[in-house]
Design a protein around this motif. Structure first.
Motif: not given
Length: 64
Positions: A20-43
């Motif tokens: 739903k985040l990917i399709m409805d809110y246009h969050i990229s799969p790469a960003t979700i991966l960055r969240l899983k790895r506790n890496q930088y995500v823009s404000l």
């Protein structure tokens, strides 16, 4: 260090899937991966996530 552990808890509580985040809110799969790895995500992305999950930044982001 920034951690997004509570983000996953809020997602489950609000019944919002990664798909739903990917399709409805246009969050990229790469960003979700960055969240899983506790890496930088823009404000901007964090703001989008907060709107999608109806929460505040402090609900999904912790500073350790």
């Amino acid at each position: 260090m920034i951690k997004y552990d509570y983000f996953w808890i809020i997602m489950k509580r609000n019944k919002v899937s990664q798909y739903k985040l990917i399709m409805d809110y246009h969050i990229s799969p790469a960003t979700i991966l960055r969240l899983k790895r506790n890496q930088y995500v823009s404000l901007f992305t964090i703001e989008t996530l907060c709107r999608a999950l109806d929460c505040n930044i402090g609900d999904i982001v912790t500073f350790v």
